[in-house]
Design a protein around this motif. Structure first.
Motif, PDB file in Angstrom:
ATOM      1  N   ARG A  19      32.695  48.875  29.824  1.00  0.00           N
ATOM      2  CA  ARG A  19      32.710  47.632  30.575  1.00  0.00           C
ATOM      3  C   ARG A  19      34.013  47.552  31.355  1.00  0.00           C
ATOM      4  O   ARG A  19      34.952  48.311  31.125  1.00  0.00           O
ATOM      5  N   VAL A  20      34.049  46.593  32.284  1.00  0.00           N
ATOM      6  CA  VAL A  20      35.222  46.463  33.147  1.00  0.00           C
ATOM      7  C   VAL A  20      35.770  45.044  33.078  1.00  0.00           C
ATOM      8  O   VAL A  20      35.029  44.084  32.867  1.00  0.00           O
ATOM      9  N   ASN A  21      37.092  44.938  33.233  1.00  0.00           N
ATOM     10  CA  ASN A  21      37.736  43.629  33.342  1.00  0.00           C
ATOM     11  C   ASN A  21      38.793  43.709  34.438  1.00  0.00           C
ATOM     12  O   ASN A  21      39.125  44.787  34.936  1.00  0.00           O
ATOM     13  N   ASP A  22      39.336  42.541  34.820  1.00  0.00           N
ATOM     14  CA  ASP A  22      40.350  42.546  35.866  1.00  0.00           C
ATOM     15  C   ASP A  22      41.726  42.819  35.261  1.00  0.00           C
ATOM     16  O   ASP A  22      41.863  43.090  34.064  1.00  0.00           O
ATOM     17  N   GLU A  23      42.758  42.737  36.091  1.00  0.00           N
ATOM     18  CA  GLU A  23      44.099  43.087  35.640  1.00  0.00           C
ATOM     19  C   GLU A  23      44.639  42.123  34.593  1.00  0.00           C
ATOM     20  O   GLU A  23      45.611  42.434  33.895  1.00  0.00           O
ATOM     21  N   PHE A  24      44.015  40.952  34.460  1.00  0.00           N
ATOM     22  CA  PHE A  24      44.441  39.984  33.455  1.00  0.00           C
ATOM     23  C   PHE A  24      43.622  40.101  32.169  1.00  0.00           C
ATOM     24  O   PHE A  24      43.779  39.306  31.252  1.00  0.00           O
ATOM     25  N   GLU A  27      40.326  39.743  31.997  1.00  0.00           N
ATOM     26  CA  GLU A  27      39.181  38.844  32.021  1.00  0.00           C
ATOM     27  C   GLU A  27      37.922  39.554  32.497  1.00  0.00           C
ATOM     28  O   GLU A  27      37.939  40.320  33.453  1.00  0.00           O
ATOM     29  N   TYR A  28      36.815  39.272  31.773  1.00  0.00           N
ATOM     30  CA  TYR A  28      35.506  39.776  32.186  1.00  0.00           C
ATOM     31  C   TYR A  28      34.806  38.790  33.120  1.00  0.00           C
ATOM     32  O   TYR A  28      33.908  39.161  33.866  1.00  0.00           O
TER      33      TYR A  28
END
Length: 284
Positions: A251-256, A258-259
Protein backbone atom coordinates in the motif's frame (compact mmCIF):
# COMPACT_ATOMS: atom_id res chain seq x y z
CA UNK A 1 -27.27 -6.63 32.95
CA UNK A 2 -24.72 -6.40 35.75
CA UNK A 3 -25.93 -3.67 38.12
CA UNK A 4 -23.61 -2.21 40.72
CA UNK A 5 -25.18 -0.57 43.74
CA UNK A 6 -23.88 2.11 46.07
CA UNK A 7 -25.52 2.78 49.43
CA UNK A 8 -26.84 6.23 50.21
CA UNK A 9 -28.01 7.65 53.55
CA UNK A 10 -30.17 10.53 54.79
CA UNK A 11 -27.57 13.11 53.69
CA UNK A 12 -27.98 12.30 49.96
CA UNK A 13 -31.32 13.97 49.21
CA UNK A 14 -33.11 16.98 50.76
CA UNK A 15 -36.16 15.97 52.78
CA UNK A 16 -38.66 17.54 50.38
CA UNK A 17 -37.62 15.26 47.49
CA UNK A 18 -39.58 12.01 46.93
CA UNK A 19 -36.81 9.57 47.91
CA UNK A 20 -36.52 7.33 50.96
CA UNK A 21 -33.98 8.46 53.52
CA UNK A 22 -31.72 5.52 52.68
CA UNK A 23 -31.41 3.15 49.75
CA UNK A 24 -29.15 2.33 46.84
CA UNK A 25 -27.89 4.20 43.77
CA UNK A 26 -27.06 2.66 40.39
CA UNK A 27 -26.42 3.87 36.85
CA UNK A 28 -28.15 3.12 33.55
CA UNK A 29 -25.49 3.57 30.80
CA UNK A 30 -26.22 5.99 27.99
CA UNK A 31 -25.69 3.28 25.38
CA UNK A 32 -28.29 0.93 26.90
CA UNK A 33 -29.91 -1.13 25.40
CA UNK A 34 -27.75 -2.89 22.82
CA UNK A 35 -28.56 -2.08 19.23
CA UNK A 36 -29.26 1.62 19.75
CA UNK A 37 -27.24 3.57 17.13
CA UNK A 38 -24.50 5.79 18.59
CA UNK A 39 -26.17 9.02 17.43
CA UNK A 40 -29.16 8.13 19.63
CA UNK A 41 -27.19 7.47 22.81
CA UNK A 42 -28.05 9.63 25.80
CA UNK A 43 -26.35 10.75 29.00
CA UNK A 44 -26.05 7.99 31.59
CA UNK A 45 -28.82 8.14 34.17
CA UNK A 46 -28.28 7.85 37.90
CA UNK A 47 -31.13 6.00 39.59
CA UNK A 48 -32.19 5.45 43.19
CA UNK A 49 -33.89 2.29 44.43
CA UNK A 50 -35.40 2.20 47.90
CA UNK A 51 -38.19 0.71 49.98
CA UNK A 52 -41.52 2.47 50.26
CA UNK A 53 -44.72 1.06 51.81
CA UNK A 54 -43.20 -2.43 51.88
CA UNK A 55 -42.24 -2.49 48.18
CA UNK A 56 -39.20 -1.35 46.21
CA UNK A 57 -39.32 1.70 43.95
CA UNK A 58 -36.90 3.00 41.29
CA UNK A 59 -36.76 6.72 40.55
CA UNK A 60 -34.26 8.69 38.45
CA UNK A 61 -32.10 11.21 40.26
CA UNK A 62 -31.02 13.77 37.65
CA UNK A 63 -34.03 14.18 35.41
CA UNK A 64 -37.78 14.09 35.88
CA UNK A 65 -37.57 12.15 39.17
CA UNK A 66 -40.26 9.86 37.83
CA UNK A 67 -40.91 6.33 39.02
CA UNK A 68 -39.56 3.82 36.47
CA UNK A 69 -40.30 0.54 38.21
CA UNK A 70 -41.70 -1.08 41.35
CA UNK A 71 -41.63 -4.59 42.77
CA UNK A 72 -41.80 -6.77 45.84
CA UNK A 73 -38.05 -7.34 45.57
CA UNK A 74 -35.31 -4.86 44.69
CA UNK A 75 -34.33 -7.00 41.70
CA UNK A 76 -37.89 -6.97 40.36
CA UNK A 77 -38.13 -3.17 40.61
CA UNK A 78 -34.78 -2.65 38.90
CA UNK A 79 -35.61 -5.11 36.09
CA UNK A 80 -38.93 -3.36 35.53
CA UNK A 81 -37.16 0.00 35.31
CA UNK A 82 -34.64 -1.31 32.79
CA UNK A 83 -37.46 -2.73 30.65
CA UNK A 84 -39.29 0.61 30.54
CA UNK A 85 -36.11 2.56 29.80
CA UNK A 86 -35.16 0.14 27.01
CA UNK A 87 -38.58 0.44 25.37
CA UNK A 88 -38.60 4.25 25.51
CA UNK A 89 -35.05 4.56 24.22
CA UNK A 90 -35.77 2.23 21.28
CA UNK A 91 -38.82 4.30 20.38
CA UNK A 92 -36.75 7.48 20.61
CA UNK A 93 -33.99 6.00 18.42
CA UNK A 94 -36.52 4.91 15.80
CA UNK A 95 -37.98 8.42 15.68
CA UNK A 96 -34.53 9.98 15.28
CA UNK A 97 -33.69 7.57 12.46
CA UNK A 98 -37.03 8.22 10.75
CA UNK A 99 -36.51 11.97 10.96
CA UNK A 100 -33.00 11.67 9.50
CA UNK A 101 -34.28 9.73 6.52
CA UNK A 102 -37.79 11.07 5.90
CA UNK A 103 -37.39 14.73 6.90
CA UNK A 104 -33.73 15.61 6.53
CA UNK A 105 -32.97 13.30 3.62
CA UNK A 106 -29.92 11.82 5.33
CA UNK A 107 -28.73 8.27 5.61
CA UNK A 108 -30.12 6.25 8.52
CA UNK A 109 -26.75 6.43 10.30
CA UNK A 110 -23.95 8.98 10.06
CA UNK A 111 -21.83 7.61 7.21
CA UNK A 112 -18.49 9.07 8.32
CA UNK A 113 -16.90 8.55 11.72
CA UNK A 114 -13.43 9.56 12.90
CA UNK A 115 -12.18 7.47 15.82
CA UNK A 116 -9.15 8.32 17.95
CA UNK A 117 -7.41 5.01 18.60
CA UNK A 118 -4.39 6.14 20.60
CA UNK A 119 -1.81 8.80 21.30
CA UNK A 120 1.76 8.97 22.49
CA UNK A 121 3.90 11.85 23.74
CA UNK A 122 7.62 11.85 22.99
CA UNK A 123 10.23 13.79 24.94
CA UNK A 124 12.97 14.87 22.56
CA UNK A 125 16.46 16.00 23.55
CA UNK A 126 19.56 16.55 21.40
CA UNK A 127 20.75 13.06 22.35
CA UNK A 128 17.63 10.99 23.01
CA UNK A 129 13.98 10.39 22.17
CA UNK A 130 11.85 8.78 24.89
CA UNK A 131 8.20 8.01 25.60
CA UNK A 132 6.60 10.14 28.30
CA UNK A 133 4.95 8.31 31.22
CA UNK A 134 4.21 11.32 33.45
CA UNK A 135 5.51 14.79 34.25
CA UNK A 136 6.34 15.85 37.78
CA UNK A 137 6.32 19.59 38.38
CA UNK A 138 8.17 21.38 41.14
CA UNK A 139 7.84 24.89 42.50
CA UNK A 140 11.56 25.28 43.08
CA UNK A 141 13.05 23.71 39.97
CA UNK A 142 12.47 22.43 36.43
CA UNK A 143 9.81 19.83 35.67
CA UNK A 144 10.91 16.20 35.66
CA UNK A 145 9.71 14.00 32.80
CA UNK A 146 9.44 10.35 33.79
CA UNK A 147 10.06 8.43 30.56
CA UNK A 148 11.08 5.10 29.09
CA UNK A 149 13.07 4.35 25.97
CA UNK A 150 11.15 3.84 22.73
CA UNK A 151 12.62 0.35 22.47
CA UNK A 152 11.88 -0.62 26.08
CA UNK A 153 14.22 -0.71 29.03
CA UNK A 154 14.06 0.74 32.52
CA UNK A 155 12.35 4.09 33.15
CA UNK A 156 14.44 7.19 33.78
CA UNK A 157 14.03 10.94 34.23
CA UNK A 158 14.70 13.85 31.86
CA UNK A 159 14.77 17.32 33.38
CA UNK A 160 12.97 20.00 31.39
CA UNK A 161 15.08 22.80 29.89
CA UNK A 162 15.27 24.83 26.68
CA UNK A 163 16.72 21.88 24.77
CA UNK A 164 13.85 19.53 25.66
CA UNK A 165 10.68 19.47 23.54
CA UNK A 166 7.43 17.49 23.65
CA UNK A 167 5.68 16.03 20.62
CA UNK A 168 2.31 14.29 20.87
CA UNK A 169 1.22 11.99 18.07
CA UNK A 170 -2.45 11.08 17.85
CA UNK A 171 -3.55 8.21 15.61
CA UNK A 172 -7.04 7.46 14.42
CA UNK A 173 -9.28 5.66 11.94
CA UNK A 174 -11.71 7.01 9.36
CA UNK A 175 -14.84 4.88 9.10
CA UNK A 176 -16.83 5.23 5.90
CA UNK A 177 -20.03 3.16 5.75
CA UNK A 178 -18.10 0.18 7.09
CA UNK A 179 -20.65 -0.97 9.66
CA UNK A 180 -18.48 -0.08 12.65
CA UNK A 181 -19.95 1.94 15.50
CA UNK A 182 -17.09 3.15 17.72
CA UNK A 183 -18.48 4.62 20.91
CA UNK A 184 -16.50 7.87 21.16
CA UNK A 185 -16.02 8.70 17.49
CA UNK A 186 -16.78 12.10 15.97
CA UNK A 187 -19.59 11.68 13.43
CA UNK A 188 -20.16 13.59 10.20
CA UNK A 189 -22.68 13.65 7.40
CA UNK A 190 -20.17 14.59 4.68
CA UNK A 191 -16.75 13.26 3.79
CA UNK A 192 -15.33 16.78 3.57
CA UNK A 193 -16.23 17.50 7.19
CA UNK A 194 -14.73 14.20 8.34
CA UNK A 195 -11.47 14.75 6.47
CA UNK A 196 -11.07 18.30 7.75
CA UNK A 197 -11.59 17.08 11.30
CA UNK A 198 -9.16 14.19 10.82
CA UNK A 199 -6.44 16.47 9.44
CA UNK A 200 -6.69 18.90 12.37
CA UNK A 201 -7.37 16.45 15.22
CA UNK A 202 -5.05 13.61 14.24
CA UNK A 203 -1.40 13.26 13.38
CA UNK A 204 -1.97 10.02 11.45
CA UNK A 205 -5.28 8.74 10.10
CA UNK A 206 -5.87 5.34 8.48
CA UNK A 207 -8.98 4.16 6.65
CA UNK A 208 -10.90 1.42 8.43
CA UNK A 209 -9.95 -1.93 6.86
CA UNK A 210 -13.68 -2.72 6.60
CA UNK A 211 -14.35 0.37 4.48
CA UNK A 212 -15.41 -0.70 0.97
CA UNK A 213 -12.88 1.64 -0.69
CA UNK A 214 -10.10 0.39 1.55
CA UNK A 215 -10.79 -3.25 0.71
CA UNK A 216 -10.52 -2.78 -3.03
CA UNK A 217 -7.54 -4.69 -4.41
CA UNK A 218 -4.49 -2.79 -5.50
CA UNK A 219 -3.17 0.26 -4.26
CA UNK A 220 -1.10 -0.15 -7.42
CA UNK A 221 -3.07 0.72 -10.54
CA UNK A 222 -3.15 -1.43 -13.64
CA UNK A 223 -0.50 -4.13 -13.67
CA UNK A 224 1.98 -2.17 -11.56
CA UNK A 225 3.84 -4.50 -9.15
CA UNK A 226 4.14 -3.93 -5.41
CA UNK A 227 7.09 -1.83 -4.26
CA UNK A 228 9.90 -1.73 -1.76
CA UNK A 229 8.96 -0.25 1.63
CA UNK A 230 10.15 3.34 1.97
CA UNK A 231 10.76 3.91 -1.75
CA UNK A 232 8.96 6.51 -3.87
CA UNK A 233 5.86 5.09 -5.52
CA UNK A 234 4.96 8.00 -7.79
CA UNK A 235 2.18 10.59 -7.67
CA UNK A 236 -1.36 10.11 -6.37
CA UNK A 237 -3.82 9.83 -9.24
CA UNK A 238 -6.31 12.01 -7.37
CA UNK A 239 -4.35 14.81 -5.66
CA UNK A 240 -0.91 14.61 -7.31
CA UNK A 241 1.15 14.42 -4.11
CA UNK A 242 4.19 12.17 -3.97
CA UNK A 243 3.47 8.72 -2.50
CA UNK A 244 5.72 6.24 -0.70
CA UNK A 245 5.38 2.47 -0.34
CA UNK A 246 4.42 1.66 3.25
CA UNK A 247 6.14 -0.94 5.43
CA UNK A 248 4.13 -3.78 3.84
CA UNK A 249 5.17 -2.85 0.31
CA UNK A 250 1.56 -3.37 -0.79
CA UNK A 251 0.00 0.00 0.00
CA UNK A 252 1.01 3.63 -0.36
CA UNK A 253 0.88 6.68 1.89
CA UNK A 254 2.02 10.28 1.58
CA UNK A 255 5.11 11.83 3.13
CA UNK A 256 3.23 12.37 6.41
CA UNK A 257 2.29 8.68 6.67
CA UNK A 258 -1.36 9.29 5.75
CA UNK A 259 -3.39 6.91 3.60
CA UNK A 260 -6.33 9.32 3.42
CA UNK A 261 -6.42 11.53 0.32
CA UNK A 262 -7.58 14.83 1.82
CA UNK A 263 -6.84 17.08 -1.16
CA UNK A 264 -8.63 15.15 -3.84
CA UNK A 265 -11.08 16.87 -6.16
CA UNK A 266 -14.83 16.32 -6.15
CA UNK A 267 -16.10 13.25 -7.94
CA UNK A 268 -12.96 11.15 -7.53
CA UNK A 269 -13.29 7.45 -6.87
CA UNK A 270 -11.66 6.73 -3.52
CA UNK A 271 -10.97 8.44 -0.21
CA UNK A 272 -7.51 6.85 -0.04
CA UNK A 273 -4.44 7.62 -2.12
CA UNK A 274 -4.30 5.75 -5.45
CA UNK A 275 -1.31 5.46 -7.75
CA UNK A 276 -1.55 6.91 -11.21
CA UNK A 277 -1.50 4.40 -14.07
CA UNK A 278 1.97 4.46 -15.64
CA UNK A 279 2.22 6.20 -19.00
CA UNK A 280 2.53 3.61 -21.80
CA UNK A 281 5.86 3.49 -23.54
CA UNK A 282 5.99 5.22 -26.93
CA UNK A 283 6.04 2.94 -29.93
CA UNK A 284 8.72 3.65 -32.56
Amino acid sequence: MDVRYALYDNTRFPEHLPYARCGHLFTVPGDFPEGIPPYAHVTSQEMAVYRVNGDWEVRDVNGERRVWGTGRRRKDAVNAAFAVIARERRIRAARITDRRVQVLGLEAACPYQVEITGSITLICTPTAIAVLDRTETSGDGPARHHVHDVNGGDPYVIRADDSVTERTTTAGVLHNRCGCAPENAARFESETQALVYARHALTVCHPCPKTPAATEPAPAAGERPDGTPGENAGPCAQCGCLLIWDRTGRRVNDEFGEYICTRRSAGTKSNIHLLAVPEPAEQH
